[in-house]
Design a protein around this motif. Structure first.
Motif, PDB file in Angstrom:
ATOM      1  N   SER A 171      54.788  26.591   8.119  1.00 27.91           N
ATOM      2  CA  SER A 171      53.799  26.097   7.073  1.00 27.91           C
ATOM      3  C   SER A 171      54.300  25.142   6.368  1.00 27.91           C
ATOM      4  N   TRP A 172      55.095  24.180   6.014  1.00 21.88           N
ATOM      5  CA  TRP A 172      55.222  23.107   5.322  1.00 21.88           C
ATOM      6  C   TRP A 172      55.176  21.430   6.261  1.00 21.88           C
TER       7      TRP A 172
ATOM      8  N   THR B 245      52.713  19.344   7.241  1.00 18.13           N
ATOM      9  CA  THR B 245      51.119  19.221   7.104  1.00 18.13           C
ATOM     10  C   THR B 245      50.934  17.172   7.312  1.00 18.13           C
ATOM     11  N   GLN B 246      49.795  17.487   7.736  1.00 14.68           N
ATOM     12  CA  GLN B 246      48.814  16.259   8.082  1.00 14.68           C
ATOM     13  C   GLN B 246      48.867  15.951   6.671  1.00 14.68           C
ATOM     14  N   VAL B 247      48.331  14.812   6.520  1.00 21.35           N
ATOM     15  CA  VAL B 247      48.388  13.550   5.401  1.00 21.35           C
ATOM     16  C   VAL B 247      47.408  12.391   6.082  1.00 21.35           C
TER      17      VAL B 247
ATOM     18  N   TRP C  15      51.698  13.372  10.217  1.00 17.84           N
ATOM     19  CA  TRP C  15      52.069  14.507  10.111  1.00 17.84           C
ATOM     20  C   TRP C  15      53.689  14.891   9.799  1.00 17.84           C
TER      21      TRP C  15
ATOM     22  N   CYS D 258      56.654  17.003   6.494  1.00 19.05           N
ATOM     23  CA  CYS D 258      56.844  18.080   6.032  1.00 19.05           C
ATOM     24  C   CYS D 258      56.717  17.300   4.988  1.00 19.05           C
ATOM     25  N   ALA D 259      56.154  18.689   3.990  1.00 22.07           N
ATOM     26  CA  ALA D 259      55.240  18.607   2.613  1.00 22.07           C
ATOM     27  C   ALA D 259      56.372  18.225   1.788  1.00 22.07           C
TER      28      ALA D 259
ATOM     29  N   TRP E 280      56.529  14.416   2.365  1.00 23.95           N
ATOM     30  CA  TRP E 280      55.004  13.474   1.512  1.00 23.95           C
ATOM     31  C   TRP E 280      54.818  13.253   0.100  1.00 23.95           C
TER      32      TRP E 280
END
Length: 104
Positions: free
Chosen positions: A22-23, A25-27, A41, A43-44, A47
């Protein structure tokens, strides 16, 4: 030598699950340090430093805009205060009506 990020996740103590997590993430946007476009993409947690830098930049810009507004309001307030002082000194306490004579 080019540094590459590792794939080990300290939360599950094995390799990153990528899209299974779930962590992950695309930024998309601009890198606040380089200005380069970002569409990746990761891991949160990875980022967080980048997003913290971006947040600090946004807060700095907002603070500068607030200070600029305060300075403009201070100048306008000083002008209004000067007009009020002039009216008080010269006894111009009568009501002003544009393009009409005020009955005395």
């Amino acid at each position: 030598m080019k540094l590459e990020p590792g794939k080990f996740c300290p939360l599950i103590k094995k390799d990153c699950l990528q899209l299974g997590c779930s962590w992950f993430t695309q930024v998309r946007g601009k890198n606040p340090q380089t200005g380069a476009d970002v569409d990746e993409w990761a891991c949160a947690i990875v980022w967080m430093p980048l997003l913290t830098i971006n947040t600090a930049d946004e807060v700095r810009q907002c603070a500068a805009a607030t200070e600029s507004l305060r300075n403009e309001l201070a100048v306008a307030s000083a002008g209004a205060s000067a007009i009020q002082s002039f009216m008080d000194i010269h006894g111009a306490n009568k009501r002003l009506v544009f393009n009409q004579k005020v009955p005395e």
